[in-house]
Design an enzyme around this catalytic site. Structure first.
Site, PDB file in Angstrom:
ATOM      1  N   GLY A   1       0.823  -1.204   0.000  1.00 20.26           N
ATOM      2  CA  GLY A   1       0.000   0.000   0.000  1.00 20.26           C
ATOM      3  C   GLY A   1       0.859   1.256   0.000  1.00 20.26           C
ATOM      4  N   SER A   2       0.366   2.282   0.661  1.00 16.93           N
ATOM      5  CA  SER A   2       1.014   3.599   0.588  1.00 16.93           C
ATOM      6  C   SER A   2       2.366   3.664   1.284  1.00 16.93           C
ATOM      7  CB  SER A   2       0.083   4.668   1.161  1.00 16.93           C
ATOM      8  OG  SER A   2      -1.035   4.855   0.315  1.00 16.93           O
TER       9      SER A   2
END
Length: 485
Positions: free
Chosen positions: A218-219
């Site tokens: 993810g981020s």
């Protein structure tokens, strides 16, 4: 001497030299490999006479051997077994099975390796009972407990690293299991328990910190993409990118990307790379990834450790940034989606590398192999892996990550009086519950700990959980434990 006798003499001499070299190789160079060969019954039976060495954390044994009233003579016993399971693993002589540190250091712990040779000679002359060597680990008991307690009720893992050395300070994975049940000499009971654990859909036998089914980061992967941009020399954190509310993936029809909140990355027609990191915006990071290209991102990811087989000494499943990503997949990798996968160990290495002035160290779990007289038989040292960024670039990236914790998307990791640098992640899994992440380090200017947390299955909240709400507070507890807060 006739020519024929001289020739025969040379042949016999050559044969004796070959025999000497071969026997020396077997007895000296390859002795450990032969001794530890599973087919070597003699070594295994001899090891039953030896009290296995301890596994030690903070001068306290977390794995010991006590006398047993069966043919194996000693029973392995683990303290805080579930908490330490991903570290120690278990040792079972009845089934000839071992995992974790028990397996990686079996030669030393069992007293059958070359490191124990001189100790054994001393014991023969002194008449003392045989005992294996002990292994001192790098782990910090307070950090381990903070990680373990923070993960209770969740399915996930935590890894903490000392950035300047690569020494692993915590490695927790939940749900756990009691290693004592798998070390029992009652093979029927052990087989039944192992079958039960293997059938559990939560996969308690997985060490999610370094293996298992890897998750998209993810981020948190935005830190890697930002580092790739800085390393290229063509981008700074003040560089601007287009700032739409929707972004069409290149070479696709109808496939769009949005920021988590559905709007733009701040006000204005453009946004900076610094703003995109602080607020965790997906669109500008996807745009940046396409501009950089998958080769440049992969090169930086590999300098952080992606696509590398590490042994710490436990075998680590490599985190993956695949080759040959097309433009849409490259765009998705800009915010850690698509085909990118990572372990918590890998994402801790990313933070550790940034915090350590751009220098990534090889992770390790052991400090020394020692005897029962505390004499050091083997000392493990720090080893550099790669230089990802220069010191100035690392400081600039650190400053933005500190802003993200102070007032951006990672406020769940804030600690009063301590500058924490960090990045959250909330990774999508094709309609399934999100995977929640945090990675960061502290104190930001001269970090003593870098940590990564992953929480699977949405933390029990499906697609409403977030890395900031669930993963970041766990990381905060681990950082506080290391800093003594």
């Amino acid at each position: 001497m006739t020519k024929e006798l001289r020739r025969l003499s040379f042949v016999i001499l050559a044969m004796f030299v070959s025999l000497f070299v071969a026997s020396s190789w077997i007895q000296v160079v390859d002795a450990d490999n032969l001794a530890q060969n599973p087919a070597n019954t003699r070594t295994r039976l001899d090891s039953y006479q030896i009290q296995r060495g301890s596994i030690i954390v903070d001068d306290t044994a977390i794995a010991t051997s006590i006398p047993a009233s069966d043919r194996y003579q000693y029973q392995r016993v683990y303290s805080d077994a579930e908490m330490w399971a991903p570290v120690t693993g278990y040792f079972n002589p009845a089934l000839q099975s071992s995992t974790g540190i028990e397996n990686a250091f079996n030669a030393d712990l069992s007293g059958t390796g070359s490191n124990a040779f001189f100790s054994e000679i001393e014991r023969i002359f002194s008449g003392q009972s045989a005992q294996g060597l002990s292994v001192k680990l790098t782990l910090d008991a307070k950090a381990q407990r903070a990680a373990w307690e923070g993960l209770q009720g969740l399915q996930g893992a935590v890894v903490a690293i000392e950035p300047a050395t690569g020494r692993i300070l915590a490695m927790a994975s939940t749900p756990g299991f009691d290693t004592n049940t798998l070390a029992s000499h009652d093979t029927v009971a052990v087989d039944a328990e192992h079958d039960r654990l293997a059938a559990d859909p939560r996969k308690p036998l997985y060490n999610r910190a370094i293996a298992g089914n890897l998750n998209p980061p993810g981020s948190t992967f935005k830190v890697v993409v930002a580092a790739a941009a800085l390393a290229s020399g063509d981008w700074t954190l003040d560089s601007t990118l287009p700032n739409p509310a929707r972004y069409a993936l290149p070479d696709t029809i109808g496939r769009e990307v949005s920021n988590a909140w559905g709007g733009t990355c701040g006000d204005g027609k453009t946004t900076t790379l610094a703003q995109a990191l602080k607020l965790s915006c997906n669109i500008p990071m996807a745009e940046l990834a396409v501009e950089l290209g998958d080769d440049a991102i992969r090169e930086t990811a590999e300098k952080f450790g992606f696509n590398t087989d590490f042994e710490i000494p436990l075998a680590v499943t490599p985190s993956s940034y695949p080759e040959g990503l097309d433009a849409p997949q490259t765009a998705l990798s800009g915010f850690g989606q698509g085909k990118v996968t990572a372990t918590p160990l890998q994402m801790a290495m990313v933070s550790a590398g940034v915090g350590n002035g751009g220098a990534v160290m090889k992770p390790r779990m052991a400090d020394a192999v020692i005897g029962d007289d505390f004499a050091v038989h083997k000392q493990f040292t720090d080893e550099a892996f790669e230089q990802v960024l220069d010191a100035e670039q690392a400081r600039a990236l650190t400053a933005v990550l500190v802003e993200g914790v102070e007032s951006g998307a990672a406020t769940g990791a804030r600690i009063d009086g301590v500058d924490v640098a960090g990045k959250t992640g909330t990774a999508e899994n094709g309609g399934k519950p999100y995977t929640l992440w945090f990675t960061g380090f502290a104190p930001a200017e001269n970090p003593t700990v870098a940590v990564a947390v992953v929480v699977e299955d949405g933390g029990g909240k499906g697609q409403s959980g977030s890395g900031n709400a669930i993963a970041a507070p766990i990381a905060k507890k681990v950082i506080e434990a290391v800093l003594g807060k």
